[in-house]
Motif scaffolding. Structure first.
Motif, PDB file in Angstrom:
ATOM      1  N   THR A  77       0.831  -1.201   0.000  1.00 41.22           N
ATOM      2  CA  THR A  77       0.000   0.000   0.000  1.00 41.22           C
ATOM      3  C   THR A  77       0.868   1.255   0.000  1.00 41.22           C
ATOM      4  N   PHE A  78       1.936   1.242   0.780  1.00 42.97           N
ATOM      5  CA  PHE A  78       2.847   2.392   0.832  1.00 42.97           C
ATOM      6  C   PHE A  78       3.396   2.711  -0.547  1.00 42.97           C
ATOM      7  N   VAL A  79       3.919   1.690  -1.213  1.00 51.55           N
ATOM      8  CA  VAL A  79       4.598   1.940  -2.486  1.00 51.55           C
ATOM      9  C   VAL A  79       3.600   2.287  -3.589  1.00 51.55           C
ATOM     10  N   LEU A  80       2.410   1.691  -3.572  1.00 45.17           N
ATOM     11  CA  LEU A  80       1.406   2.028  -4.578  1.00 45.17           C
ATOM     12  C   LEU A  80       0.873   3.444  -4.370  1.00 45.17           C
ATOM     13  N   VAL A 201      -1.997   5.250  11.165  1.00 48.50           N
ATOM     14  CA  VAL A 201      -1.534   6.474  11.831  1.00 48.50           C
ATOM     15  C   VAL A 201      -0.394   7.114  11.036  1.00 48.50           C
ATOM     16  N   VAL A 202       0.551   6.294  10.576  1.00 50.22           N
ATOM     17  CA  VAL A 202       1.679   6.824   9.811  1.00 50.22           C
ATOM     18  C   VAL A 202       1.197   7.505   8.532  1.00 50.22           C
ATOM     19  N   LEU A 203       0.296   6.869   7.830  1.00 51.07           N
ATOM     20  CA  LEU A 203      -0.157   7.416   6.556  1.00 51.07           C
ATOM     21  C   LEU A 203      -1.056   8.637   6.732  1.00 51.07           C
ATOM     22  N   ILE A 212       3.775  10.920   1.179  1.00 47.16           N
ATOM     23  CA  ILE A 212       3.579   9.782   0.271  1.00 47.16           C
ATOM     24  C   ILE A 212       2.398  10.055  -0.659  1.00 47.16           C
ATOM     25  N   TYR A 213       1.290  10.532  -0.099  1.00 44.04           N
ATOM     26  CA  TYR A 213       0.128  10.862  -0.921  1.00 44.04           C
ATOM     27  C   TYR A 213       0.473  11.954  -1.935  1.00 44.04           C
ATOM     28  N   ALA A 214       1.230  12.945  -1.494  1.00 44.26           N
ATOM     29  CA  ALA A 214       1.585  14.049  -2.379  1.00 44.26           C
ATOM     30  C   ALA A 214       2.466  13.578  -3.530  1.00 44.26           C
ATOM     31  N   THR A 282      -2.347   4.452 -10.023  1.00 41.09           N
ATOM     32  CA  THR A 282      -1.525   5.597 -10.408  1.00 41.09           C
ATOM     33  C   THR A 282      -0.974   6.349  -9.204  1.00 41.09           C
ATOM     34  N   GLY A 283      -1.376   5.947  -7.988  1.00 37.98           N
ATOM     35  CA  GLY A 283      -0.867   6.564  -6.771  1.00 37.98           C
ATOM     36  C   GLY A 283      -1.710   7.720  -6.273  1.00 37.98           C
TER      37      GLY A 283
END
Length: 345
Positions: A77-80, A201-203, A212-214, A282-283
């Motif tokens: 999930t993090f990397v995607l 919590v981290v995300l 990461i979202y940005a 696509t993230g």
């Protein structure tokens, strides 16, 4: 009162048009609508046709059987979300599992063996991260190459042989944790819940998570806003390596053996679970809650196939079809092709 005044009065008095029920449900549940609907439908069907489905024993079995997938999917999930993809995560898990097996075979206690295993996962993730973010090699090329590299390492560490760890003293701790219970609640369920909460919590609540979202939404805009895009990208791959090592510990604990090979459908299952949960390929869109639902959805499907005595050979076919449908739904959402009804007139 003239006609125009009367018309305006009628318009003001008229209640706003209500959105159709399906449209309101879809708006409330967001990208995970499909996963939620699938889980509800499957649960109802299996509960009616398979009395054992809702028993506590089957539920705990469902949790245990899908814990490895969940841990890997959280890392994916993090990397995607960052707009990347890691094709080496399952191979890295096999390699780190062999590291754990060799540590136990050498007589190491549980904690040193676990520490070395997690360190190996971090190193694998760091390799992917550096090559992707700083060497600027496309992530598909990097992770496809390292998938082959890690798979070879797993085979070379013990000449392609599985390590039976059941009789090693250091294994007891991991085995008890993975298969043990407290007050009827499996430790592995508690572990899964804690890991999900930490990831969420981290995300959601940290600067790193928002970064990461940005990056996944628009890397150039993120850079202009002061986010270190290269460092963020590298760290998400490090996290993936760490979760690969965590998953290997769970796998070895369940099977009482470290195997140099892995289930060929596991990578597909992990990626499918994340995408089914609404994380955009696509993230920049998605989250942990959706990933949990995606894992649960696929887990219920496989559990249903087992309870109904359907051949396990169908597992890959089912996961592949669901993956295609999940991506298709994501594309439909992106281009506004999904319409459950007009919002109003």
């Amino acid at each position: 009162m003239n006609q125009s005044t009367a018309e305006r009065t009628d318009l003001k008095a008229a209640p706003p048009a209500r959105r159709p029920v399906l449209s309101r449900i879809a708006a409330a549940t967001g990208p995970a609508t499909g996963a939620i609907a699938g889980i509800v439908i499957l649960t109802v069907v299996l509960a009616l046709t398979q009395p054992v489905f809702l028993t506590w024993g089957n539920i705990t079995n469902l949790v245990g059987a899908n814990s490895v997938t969940l841990v890997l999917a959280l890392g994916a999930t993090f990397v995607l979300l960052a707009g990347g993809l890691d094709l080496s995560i399952v191979a890295a898990s096999a390699a780190t599992g062999m590291v754990f097996g060799l540590m136990l075979q050498s007589g190491a206690d549980a904690l040193p063996a676990i520490a070395v295993t997690l360190l190996a996962g971090l190193v694998f993730g760091l390799l992917n991260g550096v090559l992707t973010s700083y060497a600027r090699i496309p992530f598909l090329v990097v992770t496809l190459g390292t998938a082959s590299l890690f798979a070879s390492i797993a085979l070379l560490l013990n000449d392609g042989k599985t390590i039976n760890v059941f009789d090693f003293p250091g294994f007891a701790f991991v085995n008890d944790f993975v298969l043990g219970q407290a007050f009827g609640i499996p430790f592995i369920l508690m572990f899964d819940i804690v890991l999900v909460v930490i990831t969420a919590v981290v995300l959601r609540y940290t600067k790193f998570g928002r970064g990461i979202y940005a990056v996944g939404s628009n890397a150039e805009a993120a850079r202009l806003n002061g986010i270190n895009v290269r460092l963020t990208t590298m760290l998400v791959y490090v996290i993936v390596g760490f979760t690969a090592a965590l998953a290997s510990l769970v796998q070895v604990g369940r099977l009482a053996g470290a195997a140099p090979t892995f289930d060929a459908t596991l990578l597909l299952t992990v990626i499918a679970a994340v995408l089914i949960g609404g994380t955009a390929y696509t993230g920049g869109e998605g989250g942990v809650g959706g990933t949990v639902l995606g894992v649960l959805f696929l887990g219920v499907i496989q559990n249903g196939l087992t309870l109904t005595s359907v051949s396990s050979f169908w597992r890959g076919a089912v996961n592949g079809i669901v993956l295609i449908l999940a991506v298709a739904l994501g594309v439909a959402r992106q281009y506004g092709w999904l319409r459950f009804g007009r919002k109003g007139r």
